[in-house]
Enzyme design. Structure first.
Site, PDB file in Angstrom:
ATOM      1  N   ALA A  62     -43.014   2.551  24.609  1.00 51.45           N
ATOM      2  CA  ALA A  62     -43.687   1.367  25.129  1.00 51.45           C
ATOM      3  C   ALA A  62     -43.305   0.189  24.227  1.00 51.45           C
ATOM      4  O   ALA A  62     -42.845   0.384  23.105  1.00 51.45           O
ATOM      5  CB  ALA A  62     -45.193   1.592  25.092  1.00 51.45           C
ATOM      6  N   GLY A 101     -43.246   6.552  25.071  1.00 50.69           N
ATOM      7  CA  GLY A 101     -43.208   6.309  26.509  1.00 50.69           C
ATOM      8  C   GLY A 101     -41.829   6.579  27.099  1.00 50.69           C
ATOM      9  O   GLY A 101     -41.720   6.896  28.294  1.00 50.69           O
ATOM     10  N   GLU A 104     -41.820  10.199  27.679  1.00 55.74           N
ATOM     11  CA  GLU A 104     -42.808  10.474  28.740  1.00 55.74           C
ATOM     12  C   GLU A 104     -42.240  10.108  30.109  1.00 55.74           C
ATOM     13  O   GLU A 104     -42.467  10.807  31.096  1.00 55.74           O
ATOM     14  CB  GLU A 104     -44.098   9.694  28.456  1.00 55.74           C
ATOM     15  CG  GLU A 104     -44.826  10.241  27.236  1.00 55.74           C
ATOM     16  CD  GLU A 104     -46.031   9.399  26.876  1.00 55.74           C
ATOM     17  OE1 GLU A 104     -45.826   8.274  26.378  1.00 55.74           O
ATOM     18  OE2 GLU A 104     -47.158   9.850  27.100  1.00 55.74           O
ATOM     19  N   GLU A 124     -46.046   8.575  18.591  1.00 56.10           N
ATOM     20  CA  GLU A 124     -47.202   7.675  18.675  1.00 56.10           C
ATOM     21  C   GLU A 124     -48.178   7.852  17.530  1.00 56.10           C
ATOM     22  O   GLU A 124     -48.810   6.900  17.079  1.00 56.10           O
ATOM     23  CB  GLU A 124     -47.944   7.888  20.010  1.00 56.10           C
ATOM     24  CG  GLU A 124     -47.235   7.315  21.230  1.00 56.10           C
ATOM     25  CD  GLU A 124     -46.242   8.277  21.868  1.00 56.10           C
ATOM     26  OE1 GLU A 124     -45.842   9.265  21.199  1.00 56.10           O
ATOM     27  OE2 GLU A 124     -45.849   8.045  23.020  1.00 56.10           O
TER      28      GLU A 124
END
Ligand code: 3HC
Ligand code: NAI
Length: 697
Positions: A62, A101, A104, A124
């Site tokens: 992210a 992310g 993911e 993370e």
């Protein structure tokens, strides 16, 4: 489709390509671009979609710069839904690092192909977060629980090969990745392979898994003491195997939001950017380039020189290690070999690796071997005259372009530069002990150090895996100058009534890797004692600050090396134990100084030690010794065991509120020794005008 994401068609294959430097983070533009491309791919004649990235890496996560700001549509979850509900199979093609992310998103694709050099991970936790885009629910479905616990709570990435073995990627390619992607997609087409969602893989916790989770909770509570994200990660993994997939996603979303709102995450995100900002030198002449460094000379094969030599040898530099005589060389090399043997025994290094490292290292008493070196780092005894002799000799032997650095803890870089004909090429490179382990490197700017020299020192530091921080010249540079204030308060807390164990427990409970008394024992109490012997009474300062250490040293308690200091140490396990003898020495010392002991709370101890750091840090910032407040935080977290999840002493002060900091320091000035608590003018100013340490650089 957008500036960051494009779509092209090759036969029956649709190619979505993300190009958003530097690391293809999932910014709003990237999210939007992927959704638009998926829509086009849905409507055209292609039969399979390949998603890959340009530049140095697959999506690295992210966009961290968006955290803490109002969310902007489309959400990442919308992108993931679009991938999973897409009618055509999607292949993620991974190079560089698929992180957070990014991984993911790849787990929401139907197939994953990776370059052999790629890495995948869910880091993370290093930001005080957990995978918030389904990672805690999808990863265990592919890898099983154990691997998922390891990967997500450690944040450590896996190599492509290991990821394939773990079931995360389907195929690993050594060849041209774009061609491999087309071949892979072609193969899917030829066998008519369809959608294959990770979410559909059944995953139910069995009794072994439940035991594994509860064991992990205990280990993590000890290993990652005080940190909230790892326990929340385990909650989510538990949900993955006990509730339906969609409910598991909800548990993850709530836990992610709780992490995001937790001050630990803002502290860790602060550290992430602080470490990267620290590498940048303000006011540098544009286009300054680092000088090439291949051959590094190190003078002094003692504790520090040996560790520094290991760092460079391990990073592939040609290293020449010089000591004064054969005995010094043998001792130094012996220690290096012993350290490597331990690493091999513990399985951290292979003996082939060690053989390779040692082959990069030449140890000699012949200074002429330094002639062609690009950089020399001096690490002889902490004595200015001796260091000046060394610098003079190096100046004569080495090429004019060779950079001469000193690992001194306290001496003036200018006094060393002054005895050479190349003051602009003289710089401080202050490593921390053990130098092969500690990640901090203070690069100390002398009055004459030029831009190329500073840039080279920072670049070389990065090459050997250090986090580099620039410090101006002052006694003790950034870290040790602040440490004196921290150490003083620790000593005073004991003199006023706390036991050494109470001080250590308060600080360790708060998150310090090791309390100040235990650190003193580890470093050796005699070091400060011997340094004080050189000082006048006036230079030594008030007796209350050091009398106890003197009494301990005089009683033969030098710390761990003599088996006892503030504590007694088990000769086998090195476990520390409180020692009634020390309690007696403390009582006698208090009596000698006329002190009546009082109760101190853990809160007082923590406030005194941490605010002493912040107050001196503010002075260092105001004097321009540190470029930014966040640099000071990097120094403390990487050099002094300050908890990263508290962000560093300056971040911790800011998070507390500068007005509260000023009030507490004022209270200390009124109730404790006022000389120790003169308020740093910068803190006073910022607290009164609502300013921030962030802007005070
Ligand atoms: N978001 C925004 N910026 C990022 C970023 C990210 N995820 N990752 C890196 N950057 C920026 C850095 O701040 C730096 O900017 P600068 O040049 O202005 O200082 C630039 O990219 C280059 O980064 P590095 O200097 O670190 O480059 P390296 O090549 O040394 O390392 C990397 C590359 C391994 C990708 C490293 O940057 C990294 O580890 N990044 C963070 C990865 C991460 O933590 N991802 C998870 C994010 S949280 C998440 O995904 C939540 C999700 O679960 C919902
Ligand atoms: P040390 O005593 O372990 O090693 C010094 C080495 O220098 C010895 O091997 C000695 O034989 C050698 N030496 C002395 N004179 C020499 C000469 N003229 N030519 C060649 N070699 C010579 O000392 P240590 O602890 O490694 O410290 C070295 C420097 O690093 C000091 O300036 C110290 O302040 C600094 N430092 C030490 C840290 C620590 O924790 N020990 C941390 C950071 C910096």
């Amino acid at each position: 489709m957008t500036a960051s994401v494009s779509y092209t068609v090759t036969g029956q294959i649709g190619n979505i390509v993300i190009d958003s430097p530097p690391v293809n983070a999932l910014s709003r533009a990237v999210r939007q671009g992927i959704i638009e491309c998926l829509k086009v791919a849905e409507a055209d004649d292609t039969e399979v979609v390949v998603l890959r990235c340009e530049g140095r890496t697959f999506i690295a996560g992210a966009d961290i710069t968006e955290f803490g700001k109002p969310p902007q549509a489309p959400a990442l979850a919308t992108v993931l839904e679009a991938l999973e509900s897409h009618p055509k199979p999607v292949v993620a093609v991974i190079h560089g690092t698929a992180l957070g992310g990014g991984l993911e998103l790849a787990l929401c694709c139907d197939y994953r192909l990776a370059a052999a050099t790629a890495k995948v991970g869910l880091p993370e936790v290093n930001l005080g977060l957990l995978p918030g885009a389904g990672g805690t629910q999808r990863l265990p479905r592919l890898t099983g629980l154990k691997m998922a616990i390891d990967m997500i709570t450690s944040g450590r990435p896996l190599s492509a090969g290991d990821a394939q073995a773990a079931g995360i990627v389907d195929e690993v390619s050594d060849d041209d990745l774009q061609q491999a992607a087309l071949d892979f997609a072609g193969e899917l087409l030829s066998r008519g392979a369809g959608k294959r969602l990770t979410r559909d893989i059944p995953f139910q916790l069995n009794d072994d898994d439940t035991a594994l989770l509860s064991g992990a909770r205990d280990t993590i509570a000890k290993r990652l003491k005080g940190q909230t994200a790892p326990q929340r990660i385990l909650d989510c993994l538990s949900a993955a195997g006990t509730v339906p997939f969609e409910d598991g996603l909800k548990v993850e979303r709530q836990a992610f939001e709780a992490c995001m709102a937790d001050p630990q995450s803002s502290a860790l995100r602060h550290q992430f950017f602080a470490e990267r900002a620290a590498a940048k030198i303000q006011g540098m002449t544009p286009d300054t380039e680092a000088q090439a460094v291949k051959h590094v000379g190190i003078i002094g094969a003692g504790t520090m020189g040996g560790g520094i030599a290991m760092c460079f040898a391990q990073a592939g530099f040609q290293v020449t290690l010089v000591d004064q005589d054969q005995e010094g060389i043998d001792r130094g090399l012996g220690t290096i070999r012993k350290n490597y043997d331990i690493s091999v025994q513990r399985g951290r290094l292979s003996s082939d690796q060690v053989t390779g490292y040692l082959a990069n290292l030449e140890a000699t008493a012949d200074w002429q071997a330094l002639k062609g070196a690009d950089l020399i780092i001096e690490a002889v005894f902490e004595n200015l005259e001796l260091k000046q002799q060394v610098f003079q000799r190096l100046d004569e032997i080495c090429d004019a372009r060779t950079i001469l650095a000193s690992n001194t803890s306290y001496q003036s870089i200018d006094a060393l530069a002054a005895v050479t004909n190349r003051p602009e090429r003289v710089v401080g490179m202050h490593f921390f002990s053990p130098a092969n382990v500690m990640r901090l490197l203070e690069v100390v700017r002398g009055g004459a150090s030029d831009d190329t020299t500073l840039t080279t020192a920072m670049a070389v530091g990065k090459q050997i895996g250090k986090v580099c921080v620039l410090s101006g010249m002052c006694y003790g540079f950034i870290g040790n100058r602040m440490l004196r204030h921290y150490g003083r308060e620790a000593a005073l807390c004991v003199m006023e009534g706390a036991s050494p164990a109470q001080v250590d427990q308060a600080m360790e409970q708060w998150g310090m890797a090791m309390g100040p008394m235990a650190v003193g024992d580890l470093a050796g109490l005699d070091i400060g004692y011997r340094a004080r012997e050189q000082l006048s009474d006036e230079e030594k300062g008030p007796r209350i600050n050091y009398l106890l250490v003197d009494r301990l040293v005089e009683a033969g308690r030098l710390g761990q090396k003599s088996g006892a200091g503030y504590y007694r140490y088990d000769p086998e396990t090195r476990a520390r134990q409180e020692d009634p003898v020390v309690a007696d020495i403390i009582e006698a010392t208090r009596a000698e100084l006329g002190i009546t002991a009082r109760e101190l709370t853990a809160e007082e101890i923590v406030d005194r030690l941490t605010l002493a750091l912040a107050n001196e840090g503010a002075r260092i910032l105001e004097e321009g010794i540190a470029q930014r407040a966040s640099d000071i935080d990097v120094v403390y977290c990487h050099g002094y065991g300050f908890p990263r999840f508290r962000g560093g002493p300056m971040h911790a002060a800011e998070a507390r509120g500068l007005s509260s900091v000023v009030d507490r320091i004022t209270q200390f000035r009124q109730t404790l020794n006022p000389d120790n608590w003169a308020l740093a003018p910068l803190l006073e100013r910022l607290a009164s005008n609502g300013g921030s340490l962030k802007d005070a650089s």
